[in-house]
Design a protein around this motif. Sequence first.
Motif, PDB file in Angstrom:
ATOM      1  N   ASN A  60     -53.591  42.260 -39.333  1.00  0.00           N
ATOM      2  CA  ASN A  60     -52.482  41.576 -39.995  1.00  0.00           C
ATOM      3  C   ASN A  60     -51.296  41.506 -39.017  1.00  0.00           C
ATOM      4  N   ALA A  61     -50.198  40.908 -39.434  1.00  0.00           N
ATOM      5  CA  ALA A  61     -49.052  40.695 -38.544  1.00  0.00           C
ATOM      6  C   ALA A  61     -48.472  42.013 -38.024  1.00  0.00           C
ATOM      7  N   GLU A  62     -48.341  43.005 -38.891  1.00  0.00           N
ATOM      8  CA  GLU A  62     -47.786  44.299 -38.474  1.00  0.00           C
ATOM      9  C   GLU A  62     -48.709  44.975 -37.456  1.00  0.00           C
ATOM     10  N   GLN A  63     -50.011  44.905 -37.681  1.00  0.00           N
ATOM     11  CA  GLN A  63     -50.965  45.504 -36.761  1.00  0.00           C
ATOM     12  C   GLN A  63     -50.958  44.781 -35.413  1.00  0.00           C
ATOM     13  N   LYS A  64     -50.795  43.458 -35.436  1.00  0.00           N
ATOM     14  CA  LYS A  64     -50.705  42.695 -34.197  1.00  0.00           C
ATOM     15  C   LYS A  64     -49.457  43.099 -33.415  1.00  0.00           C
ATOM     16  N   GLN A  65     -48.377  43.340 -34.134  1.00  0.00           N
ATOM     17  CA  GLN A  65     -47.139  43.765 -33.483  1.00  0.00           C
ATOM     18  C   GLN A  65     -47.347  45.123 -32.812  1.00  0.00           C
ATOM     19  N   ARG A  66     -48.020  46.041 -33.481  1.00  0.00           N
ATOM     20  CA  ARG A  66     -48.301  47.361 -32.899  1.00  0.00           C
ATOM     21  C   ARG A  66     -49.224  47.238 -31.690  1.00  0.00           C
ATOM     22  N   LEU A  67     -50.179  46.330 -31.763  1.00  0.00           N
ATOM     23  CA  LEU A  67     -51.062  46.078 -30.626  1.00  0.00           C
ATOM     24  C   LEU A  67     -50.249  45.553 -29.444  1.00  0.00           C
ATOM     25  N   GLY A  68     -49.281  44.692 -29.721  1.00  0.00           N
ATOM     26  CA  GLY A  68     -48.406  44.176 -28.664  1.00  0.00           C
ATOM     27  C   GLY A  68     -47.595  45.277 -28.008  1.00  0.00           C
ATOM     28  N   VAL A  69     -47.075  46.202 -28.813  1.00  0.00           N
ATOM     29  CA  VAL A  69     -46.326  47.336 -28.269  1.00  0.00           C
ATOM     30  C   VAL A  69     -47.242  48.180 -27.380  1.00  0.00           C
ATOM     31  N   LEU A  70     -48.472  48.425 -27.842  1.00  0.00           N
ATOM     32  CA  LEU A  70     -49.428  49.192 -27.043  1.00  0.00           C
ATOM     33  C   LEU A  70     -49.704  48.486 -25.718  1.00  0.00           C
ATOM     34  N   ALA A  71     -49.926  47.188 -25.754  1.00  0.00           N
ATOM     35  CA  ALA A  71     -50.174  46.430 -24.525  1.00  0.00           C
ATOM     36  C   ALA A  71     -48.981  46.512 -23.581  1.00  0.00           C
ATOM     37  N   ASP A  72     -47.771  46.425 -24.134  1.00  0.00           N
ATOM     38  CA  ASP A  72     -46.563  46.533 -23.308  1.00  0.00           C
ATOM     39  C   ASP A  72     -46.479  47.905 -22.643  1.00  0.00           C
ATOM     40  N   LYS A  73     -46.733  48.956 -23.397  1.00  0.00           N
ATOM     41  CA  LYS A  73     -46.655  50.315 -22.853  1.00  0.00           C
ATOM     42  C   LYS A  73     -47.724  50.548 -21.789  1.00  0.00           C
ATOM     43  N   LEU A  74     -48.921  50.012 -22.010  1.00  0.00           N
ATOM     44  CA  LEU A  74     -49.973  50.141 -21.007  1.00  0.00           C
ATOM     45  C   LEU A  74     -49.590  49.404 -19.725  1.00  0.00           C
ATOM     46  N   GLN A  75     -48.978  48.235 -19.867  1.00  0.00           N
ATOM     47  CA  GLN A  75     -48.537  47.484 -18.687  1.00  0.00           C
ATOM     48  C   GLN A  75     -47.432  48.227 -17.953  1.00  0.00           C
ATOM     49  N   GLU A  76     -46.506  48.838 -18.696  1.00  0.00           N
ATOM     50  CA  GLU A  76     -45.445  49.615 -18.063  1.00  0.00           C
ATOM     51  C   GLU A  76     -46.034  50.776 -17.271  1.00  0.00           C
ATOM     52  N   GLN A  77     -47.027  51.458 -17.875  1.00  0.00           N
ATOM     53  CA  GLN A  77     -47.648  52.579 -17.185  1.00  0.00           C
ATOM     54  C   GLN A  77     -48.403  52.101 -15.948  1.00  0.00           C
ATOM     55  N   ARG A  78     -49.089  50.990 -16.067  1.00  0.00           N
ATOM     56  CA  ARG A  78     -49.823  50.433 -14.918  1.00  0.00           C
ATOM     57  C   ARG A  78     -48.854  50.098 -13.795  1.00  0.00           C
ATOM     58  N   THR A  79     -47.736  49.470 -14.136  1.00  0.00           N
ATOM     59  CA  THR A  79     -46.738  49.109 -13.136  1.00  0.00           C
ATOM     60  C   THR A  79     -46.176  50.353 -12.457  1.00  0.00           C
ATOM     61  N   ALA A  80     -45.873  51.381 -13.250  1.00  0.00           N
ATOM     62  CA  ALA A  80     -45.366  52.629 -12.686  1.00  0.00           C
ATOM     63  C   ALA A  80     -46.420  53.290 -11.796  1.00  0.00           C
ATOM     64  N   LEU A  81     -47.660  53.233 -12.207  1.00  0.00           N
ATOM     65  CA  LEU A  81     -48.741  53.855 -11.443  1.00  0.00           C
ATOM     66  C   LEU A  81     -48.997  53.112 -10.136  1.00  0.00           C
ATOM     67  N   MET A  82     -48.931  51.798 -10.168  1.00  0.00           N
ATOM     68  CA  MET A  82     -49.206  51.009  -8.968  1.00  0.00           C
ATOM     69  C   MET A  82     -48.102  51.157  -7.925  1.00  0.00           C
ATOM     70  N   GLY A  83     -46.894  51.456  -8.356  1.00  0.00           N
ATOM     71  CA  GLY A  83     -45.808  51.641  -7.401  1.00  0.00           C
ATOM     72  C   GLY A  83     -45.181  50.325  -6.993  1.00  0.00           C
ATOM     73  N   LYS A  84     -44.413  50.391  -5.946  1.00  0.00           N
ATOM     74  CA  LYS A  84     -43.633  49.241  -5.493  1.00  0.00           C
ATOM     75  C   LYS A  84     -44.438  48.367  -4.543  1.00  0.00           C
ATOM     76  N   GLY A  85     -45.351  47.598  -5.091  1.00  0.00           N
ATOM     77  CA  GLY A  85     -46.079  46.623  -4.299  1.00  0.00           C
ATOM     78  C   GLY A  85     -47.025  47.188  -3.257  1.00  0.00           C
ATOM     79  N   ALA A  86     -47.238  48.492  -3.271  1.00  0.00           N
ATOM     80  CA  ALA A  86     -48.112  49.100  -2.275  1.00  0.00           C
ATOM     81  C   ALA A  86     -49.573  48.833  -2.622  1.00  0.00           C
TER      82      ALA A  86
END
Length: 157
Positions: A60-86
Amino acid sequence: MKPWIKRSLFGLFGASLLVGGLSACGLQHGHGYGTAMSAEDQAQFRGKMMERVASKLDLNAEQKQRLGVLADKLQEQRTALMGKGADPRAQVQALVAGDKFDRARAQAWVTEKTAALNSKSPEVIVAMADFFDGLNATQQTKVREAMQGRHGWWRRG
């Protein structure tokens, strides 16, 4: 080994696998293995993955919103893990470029990656828990079954 150390190591390993798997998916999509995706391609890939999960689970819409938050947090973690373009491959190659393995550089690299995981993992865990706990019993069962499958929902076709 003390239990809390084992739990920490298993948690770190699990988070590394999760982020690594998502990174691999992101790197492979449409560009050949090992090349980075543009921001537009990342957004398109994220949208397709969210649509696929949402349709498989009938969210449903609320669950999709939570999925979006999860995707955002995973992307933030991936970006932090990958570092500055290295380039991770170049970083590993640099460790063995000399006549001796660069232990200090390797330890610094591991420390950097561990810090990135430690700083972002709590947010990912909260987002994952919020998403999963917001699913009904049938949806949770589908998630468990997909995780037991060989490739879950990510296989082609």
